[in-house]
Design an enzyme around this catalytic site. Structure first.
Site, PDB file in Angstrom:
ATOM      1  N   GLU A   1      -9.332  11.578  13.002  1.00 60.19           N
ATOM      2  CA  GLU A   1      -8.412  10.476  13.439  1.00 60.19           C
ATOM      3  C   GLU A   1      -7.445  10.664  14.434  1.00 60.19           C
ATOM      4  O   GLU A   1      -6.534  11.303  14.572  1.00 60.19           O
ATOM      5  CB  GLU A   1      -7.814   9.893  11.947  1.00 60.19           C
ATOM      6  CG  GLU A   1      -6.914   8.618  12.351  1.00 60.19           C
ATOM      7  CD  GLU A   1      -6.249   7.959  11.210  1.00 60.19           C
ATOM      8  OE1 GLU A   1      -5.817   6.571  11.470  1.00 60.19           O
ATOM      9  OE2 GLU A   1      -6.589   8.531  10.095  1.00 60.19           O
TER      10      GLU A   1
ATOM     11  N   LYS B   1       0.945  -1.192   0.030  1.00 60.39           N
ATOM     12  CA  LYS B   1      -0.100   0.175   0.172  1.00 60.39           C
ATOM     13  C   LYS B   1       0.775   1.254  -0.056  1.00 60.39           C
ATOM     14  O   LYS B   1       1.861   1.173   0.752  1.00 60.39           O
ATOM     15  CB  LYS B   1      -0.965   0.049   1.255  1.00 60.39           C
ATOM     16  CG  LYS B   1      -1.614   1.180   1.391  1.00 60.39           C
ATOM     17  CD  LYS B   1      -2.589   1.508   2.672  1.00 60.39           C
ATOM     18  CE  LYS B   1      -3.329   2.616   2.823  1.00 60.39           C
ATOM     19  NZ  LYS B   1      -4.208   2.474   4.098  1.00 60.39           N
TER      20      LYS B   1
END
Length: 393
Positions: free
Chosen positions: A195, A145
């Protein structure tokens, strides 16, 4: 009678959180932080903290002076760059600000013609970068990723009203983490991150990684369909699992009783749905601070990729700009080790006439370039709304 110790204490009398926002003005010696549990306004620089590793020692020295100190500010994405952290002369504390209580005006409907827009890279350049990353991952399964970002530079004469922008961000996403902190020189980093990277209260530790996103819809039926599709998307679930596993591995050496849910839940902001996992644990060594743990976690695969070093190298190759503080860490920590640090997302750097927006998307082997471009456009909308513009490029 006021003691000498009390006279040196930098903690001011608590007031209402909306009052703190009303009194905030941008500057190199001021920081505003608002979250679900508290609101902070820091004023004056008692001591700069360019190296986060020195924060504990400098906080202990300030406490020895009779202070009740905090370290506040931001840490950049790239290692080795100076942090924008400082120990304030004074800290005002208040309860969290609830939706609708900021007295913020509605988005300023500045004429579209008053804004100059410059996407960096251009949309086609971003799609090409995603496509190149996908080809590399399909050729090398060890590269799992990479998070690729882009910027949107907005310019308008006279710049933007930063306190008003902060108020609109708070009203739009009152359950997030809203911040305005010095970014170097005359610049201010402004944002509303969803977050939580790491919070520590006593020995209780919480991290709430997010990865895997879908844009919200104004149609309730379509909005729910998108949420349900996200919750069962193999691509997004795999991307989320990378992040949760990295958080587990980073916290395991420091925590007992680490609890990691088997499947993510869904959370929403005004603009996005996210896959979310709340990880909790009990701190093993009470001398380990919230900032220590945040540094152990940073950067997570949610903002960099996996493996970290290779993803960071690829970001440096494919992104035609310096991230600076974007996808770094922003928050506060005290001399006892408690603190709250969030991932620097949904943010912009304001400096004079320029407002530089940042947005990124997690790219995996199954990614579609056009979809990742659309995700970044949706993430830009948090800030576009705050300045009265709705359409991203």
């Amino acid at each position: 009678m006021t003691t000498a110790s009390e006279a040196r204490s930098p903690v001011a009398t608590p007031v209402d959180g909306s009052e703190l926002l009303a009194s905030y003005r941008p500057g190199a010696d001021r920081a505003f932080l608002a979250g679900p549990t508290r609101t902070l306004l820091a004023e004056g620089v008692h001591r700069p903290v360019p190296d986060p590793a020195e924060a504990g020692r400098l906080l202990a020295a300030a406490r020895a002076e009779g202070r009740d100190p905090l370290v506040v500010g931001a840490i950049p994405f790239s290692p080795g760059r100076p942090a924008r952290l400082f120990i304030p002369e004074q800290v005002h504390r208040a309860a969290p600000i609830r939706a609708g209580l900021t007295a913020a005006p509605g988005p300023a409907r500045t004429a579209e013609s008053a804004w100059t827009r410059r996407p960096v890279p251009a949309p086609e350049g971003y799609r090409d970068a995603v496509a190149r990353a996908v080809r590399l991952m399909n050729a090398d399964p060890d590269l799992a990723k990479v998070v690729l970002a882009r910027t949107l530079e907005l310019t308008t004469p006279g710049g933007t009203d930063i306190p008003a922008m902060v108020g609109r961000l708070l009203d739009r996403d009152p359950n997030g983490y809203t911040f305005a902190v010095p970014a170097g020189g005359t610049a201010t980093l402004v944002g509303a991150s969803p977050e939580l990277l790491l919070s520590r209260r006593g020995r209780h530790v919480v991290s709430n990684p997010l990865a895997g996103s879908a844009a919200r819809s104004t149609d309730p039926v379509e909005d729910r369909r998108r949420a349900e599709e996200l919750a069962r998307s193999p691509k997004d679930l795999a991307e989320h699992a990378f992040v949760v596993d990295a958080v587990r591995r980073a916290l395991a050496p420091h925590c007992d009783d680490l609890v990691v849910p088997e499947r993510p839940s869904l959370i929403r902001t005004a603009a996005m749905w996210h896959l979310s996992t709340t990880v909790t644990g009990t701190l093993r060594d009470p001398s380990t601070s919230a900032l220590d743990l945040a540094l152990a976690l940073h950067p997570t695969p949610a903002v960099c990729g996996t493996p970290t070093d290779r993803a960071r190298d690829l970001i440096g190759t494919l992104e035609p700009f310096d991230r600076g503080l974007y996808t770094g860490v922003v928050g506060w920590g005290d001399a006892s080790g408690d603190g709250e640090w969030v991932v620097t997302l949904r943010c912009a750097e304001a400096d004079g006439d320029l407002l530089r927006l940042f947005a990124g998307a997690g790219v995996v082997a199954a990614s579609v370039p056009e979809h990742e471009l659309a995700e970044t456009a949706a993430k830009f909308r948090t800030f576009l709304h705050a300045v009265g513009l709705e359409n991203a490029e």
